[in-house]
Design an enzyme around this catalytic site. Structure first.
Site, PDB file in Angstrom:
ATOM      1  N   GLU A   1       5.206   2.971  -0.551  1.00 48.39           N
ATOM      2  CA  GLU A   1       6.657   2.809  -0.564  1.00 48.39           C
ATOM      3  C   GLU A   1       7.245   3.937   0.250  1.00 48.39           C
ATOM      4  OE1 GLU A   1       8.668   0.498  -1.716  1.00 48.39           O
ATOM      5  OE2 GLU A   1       7.041  -0.687  -2.581  1.00 48.39           O
ATOM      6  N   GLY A   2       7.921   3.611   1.308  1.00 57.46           N
ATOM      7  CA  GLY A   2       8.579   4.650   2.095  1.00 57.46           C
ATOM      8  C   GLY A   2      10.022   4.737   1.665  1.00 57.46           C
TER       9      GLY A   2
ATOM     10  N   LYS B   1       5.366  -2.182   7.954  1.00 58.64           N
ATOM     11  CA  LYS B   1       6.495  -1.602   7.232  1.00 58.64           C
ATOM     12  C   LYS B   1       7.650  -2.578   7.366  1.00 58.64           C
ATOM     13  CE  LYS B   1       7.572   2.952   7.378  1.00 58.64           C
ATOM     14  NZ  LYS B   1       8.221   4.208   7.784  1.00 58.64           N
TER      15      LYS B   1
ATOM     16  N   ILE C   1       0.811  -1.220   0.000  1.00 58.12           N
ATOM     17  CA  ILE C   1       0.000   0.000   0.000  1.00 58.12           C
ATOM     18  C   ILE C   1       0.843   1.268   0.000  1.00 58.12           C
ATOM     19  CG2 ILE C   1      -2.154  -0.890   0.986  1.00 58.12           C
ATOM     20  CD1 ILE C   1      -1.101   0.122   3.739  1.00 58.12           C
TER      21      ILE C   1
ATOM     22  N   ASP D   1       9.589  16.267  11.163  1.00 63.51           N
ATOM     23  CA  ASP D   1       9.185  16.042   9.767  1.00 63.51           C
ATOM     24  C   ASP D   1       7.662  16.080   9.655  1.00 63.51           C
ATOM     25  OD1 ASP D   1       9.373  15.531   7.092  1.00 63.51           O
ATOM     26  OD2 ASP D   1       9.917  13.415   7.305  1.00 63.51           O
TER      27      ASP D   1
ATOM     28  N   ARG E   1       1.981  14.798   4.261  1.00 59.65           N
ATOM     29  CA  ARG E   1       2.301  13.437   3.766  1.00 59.65           C
ATOM     30  C   ARG E   1       2.556  12.476   4.926  1.00 59.65           C
ATOM     31  NH1 ARG E   1       6.527  16.671   2.892  1.00 59.65           N
ATOM     32  NH2 ARG E   1       8.272  16.279   4.284  1.00 59.65           N
ATOM     33  N   ASN E   2       2.896  13.005   6.091  1.00 63.51           N
ATOM     34  CA  ASN E   2       3.128  12.157   7.264  1.00 63.51           C
ATOM     35  C   ASN E   2       1.939  12.121   8.217  1.00 63.51           C
ATOM     36  OD1 ASN E   2       5.647  11.234   6.547  1.00 63.51           O
ATOM     37  ND2 ASN E   2       6.690  12.997   7.437  1.00 63.51           N
TER      38      ASN E   2
ATOM     39  N   GLY F   1      11.569   1.444   3.292  1.00 64.75           N
ATOM     40  CA  GLY F   1      10.984   0.129   3.145  1.00 64.75           C
ATOM     41  C   GLY F   1       9.575   0.206   2.615  1.00 64.75           C
ATOM     42  N   ALA F   2       9.076  -0.945   2.184  1.00 67.16           N
ATOM     43  CA  ALA F   2       7.726  -0.997   1.621  1.00 67.16           C
ATOM     44  C   ALA F   2       6.702  -1.171   2.742  1.00 67.16           C
ATOM     45  CB  ALA F   2       7.642  -2.157   0.655  1.00 67.16           C
ATOM     46  N   VAL F   3       5.486  -0.690   2.500  1.00 67.56           N
ATOM     47  CA  VAL F   3       4.408  -0.825   3.487  1.00 67.56           C
ATOM     48  C   VAL F   3       3.321  -1.743   2.906  1.00 67.56           C
ATOM     49  CG1 VAL F   3       2.733   0.413   4.919  1.00 67.56           C
ATOM     50  CG2 VAL F   3       4.890   1.517   4.307  1.00 67.56           C
TER      51      VAL F   3
ATOM     52  N   ASP G   1       5.052   8.521  11.564  1.00 65.84           N
ATOM     53  CA  ASP G   1       6.487   8.755  11.387  1.00 65.84           C
ATOM     54  C   ASP G   1       7.081   9.648  12.456  1.00 65.84           C
ATOM     55  OD1 ASP G   1       6.776   7.153   9.283  1.00 65.84           O
ATOM     56  OD2 ASP G   1       6.973   8.706   7.760  1.00 65.84           O
TER      57      ASP G   1
END
Ligand code: ADP
Length: 449
Positions: A199-200, A218, A197, A308, A312-313, A203-205, A326
Site C-alpha cells: 500500500e503506497g 500501482k 503486495i 526521498d 523503504r524506497n 495507491g495500492a500495488v 519512487d
C-alpha cells in the site's frame, strides 16, 4: 533503418512465422537491439519478455522514445473546468454525434456536467458527486471522471450516444495519444492482476503478469493525483539503469496504472529486518550500498534529484539486486505540503530549512540509508522525536555507528552528513570508496597469488 545496440524498440507488425534464425514477435512487442552490424536491413534483437534472441527486419520496428516532460500533457484533455452551459455549446460546434466535453457545474459546485453533441443538439448530463463517487443515473458509479468517460465510450447507458470524440481543451495535449505514439501505453487486456503486495501513499500495488513477464502495478484512482503522477512518469520514460526499478509502461484505466518490473523480494528495510545478521553478511550489505549508489550516480548524471531516498524506497529483485524506486515521484508533493510531509530523518538540514534540494541533499539521505543498511533495517535516530532530530542535527549531532559497522563505512556516512553541502562527496566518489572496501573484503583471485 540503422539501429544502435541497446536501442529499445516497439514492433510495428507481427512476425509469427519466423524463418530459421529469425525472432518471433507480435505487433506492439518490446525488443532490444543486440547487434546492429549485420547484413543490410537486418539486425539482431532480444525480445524483452521472452528473452529470445534472433534476427529482425530493421524497418519493422520503431524506437521507443522518451516522453518529453510537458505540463500540458493531460489525462483529461476533454475537461474544460468551470465554463457555462452556453460556452460548452459553442465549443461543441460544428455539431458532430458523440463529440463531448466535461465541465464543472457552476450552479452545483462539486458536481460536473457531461456535454454531448447528438442530432445537432448539445445534451447536458449532470454528474453527481456523492459518497466519494460519481454518477449520472444513480445506477452506475465511478471513482473518477477518467473512469466514467472510459465507460461511456464503450457503453451508451443513459447517454444519447456513446462518447466518440473528445473536444480537447485548448492548449492541452492528450496523454493517451502521446503515450501511445512513444510506445509507453500498454494494453489492459494483456494484463493479469494478482495479489495486493503493498500500500503506497497514493495507491495500492499489485503483483501481475504482462505478456508473460511478472510485473508490479500501482493503481492510482484519484484523477488529480493521477495527473500529478503522469508528469513524473514521463520522467521515468527517460531512465534505464540496472539499479533503478524499470518502468514498463502505463495503462489508462480507472485512473492510472503504472506498470514496473516486479521486485519479488520487496523493500530493502523489510528484506534486512526479516533476514538479519545470521543470513546477510557484510559483503552483501556492501553490494546493496553499491547498487543504490550506482543507481543514484545515474540519476545524478541525468540531473535528477530523488528527494526521498531511503531504504523503504529501495526494492530488491529476485536475484537480490537493490534498485532505487519512487524516483522522480517525490516531486508529486505540492510546495505547500512539502514541509509537513518531508521525511525529516532522511532530509538534509538545508533542504529541511530552505527547501534546498540538490544532489548533495540526496547524498545526505544516502548516508542515512547506509546507516539503515548496516544496522539491518533499524529506524534511524532510534527513540528520538522528529523535533529532537531536527534540532540536534542542526547543532552538529550525528548518529553513532551501527553495531559491527566497518569503520571506513562509518567515516563515509559522516562525510555524507557534512553540514556544508559542498564538503559532501558526489555519488561517483562514494562508489569508488565502496568498491575499494569490497576489494579488501573480497580480494580477486589474482590478488591472492
Ligand atoms: P510509497 O507510495 O509509500 O512510496 P509505493 O506505492 O511505491 O510506496 O510502494 C508500496 C509498497 O509496495 C513498497 O514498499 C513495496 O513493498 C511494494 N512495491 C512497490 N513497487 C513494487 C515493485 N516494483 N515490486 C515489488 N513490490 C513493490
Amino acid at each position: 533503418m540503422n539501429w544502435a545496440a541497446g536501442t529499445q524498440c516497439v514492433a510495428k507488425s507481427d512476425n509469427k512465422k519466423a524463418k530459421s534464425g529469425e525472432l518471433v514477435y507480435h505487433k506492439g512487442d518490446f525488443l532490444t537491439i543486440v547487434d546492429a552490424s549485420l547484413r543490410k536491413g537486418y539486425c539482431k534483437a532480444r525480445h524483452n519478455t521472452t528473452g529470445d534472441e534472433g534476427l529482425i527486419n530493421s524497418s519493422n520496428v520503431r524506437e521507443r522514445k522518451a516522453l518529453r516532460v510537458d505540463p500540458n500533457l493531460s489525462l483529461m484533455p476533454w475537461f474544460h473546468g468551470k465554463i457555462s452551459g452556453s460556452e460548452a455549446v459553442c465549443k461543441l460546434q460544428p455539431a458532430e454525434n458523440g463529440l463531448f466535453l466535461v465541465r464543472e457545474s457552476i450552479r452545483h459546485p462539486g458536481d460536473y456536467v457531461l456535454c454531448v453533441s447528438f442530432s445537432g443538439e448539445v445534451i447536458h448530463y449532470r454528474v453527481i458527486y456523492q459518497d466519494n463517487k460519481l454518477t449520472i443515473d444513480n445506477k452506475q458509479y465511478f471513482y473518477n471522471l477518467i473512469d466514467m468517460i472510459e465507460y461511456y465510450s464503450r457503453n451508451k447507458g443513459p447517454i444519447a450516444t456513446t462518447l466518440m470524440k473528445p473536444k480537447q481543451k485548448q492548449g492541452t495535449k492528450s496523454a493517451e495519444l502521446e503515450l501511445s505514439k512513444t510506445g509507453w501505453l500498454l494494453d489492459i487486456t494483456k494484463l493479469t492482476l494478482g495479489e495486493n503486495i503493498g500500500e503506497g501513499e497514493f495507491g495500492a500495488v499489485y503483483e501481475g503478469e504482462y505478456m508473460g513477464q511478472r510485473v508490479a502495478v500501482k493503481i492510482i484512482k484519484c484523477d488529480v493525483t493521477a495527473q500529478a503522477f503522469l508528469q513524473e512518469t514521463t520522467v521515468m520514460t527517460k531512465l534505464q539503469h540496472k539499479n533503478l526499478v524499470q518502468l514498463l509502461g502505463v495503462i489508462l484505466h480507472k485512473g492510472l496504472h503504472i506498470v514496473t518490473e516486479l521486485m519479488t523480494k520487496g523493500n530493502l528495510v523489510n528484506f534486512l529486518r526479516t533476514r538479519g545478521r545470521s543470513v546477510i553478511n557484510i559483503l552483501q550489505l556492501l553490494q546493496f550500498a553499491l547498487d543504490v549508489c550506482e543507481g543514484m550516480e545515474y540519476l545524478e548524471s541525468k540531473k535528477l534529484i530523488h528527494r526521498d531516498l531511503a531504504a523503504r524506497n529501495v526494492l530488491v529483485s529476485e536475484d537480490s539486486v537493490a534498485k532505487v524506486s519512487d524516483f522522480g515521484l517525490a516531486k508529486v508533493y505540492s510546495k505547500e505540503t512539502d514541509k509537513a510531509k518531508l521525511p525529516v530523518k532522511w532530509t538534509a538540514p538545508e533542504a529541511l530549512k530552505k527547501e534546498k534540494f540538490t544532489t548533495k541533499s540526496d547524498i545526505w539521505s544516502y548516508g542515512v540509508l547506509l546507516w539503515e543498511i548496516f544496522s539491518y533495517g533499524r529506524q534511524p535516530y532510534p527513540k528520538m522525536s522528529l523535533k529532537e532530530v531536527k534540532e540536534k542535527v542542526e547543532g552538529g549531532y550525528r548518529m553513532e555507528a551501527p553495531v559491527d559497522c566497518p569503520p571506513c563505512i562509518y567515516s563515509l556516512m559522516k562525510l555524507c552528513w557534512e553540514q556544508e553541502p559542498r564538503r559532501r562527496p558526489g555519488f561517483t566518489k562514494v562508489k569508488e570508496k565502496l568498491e575499494q572496501e569490497m576489494g579488501k573484503l573480497n580480494p580477486s583471485p589474482t590478488a591472492e597469488h
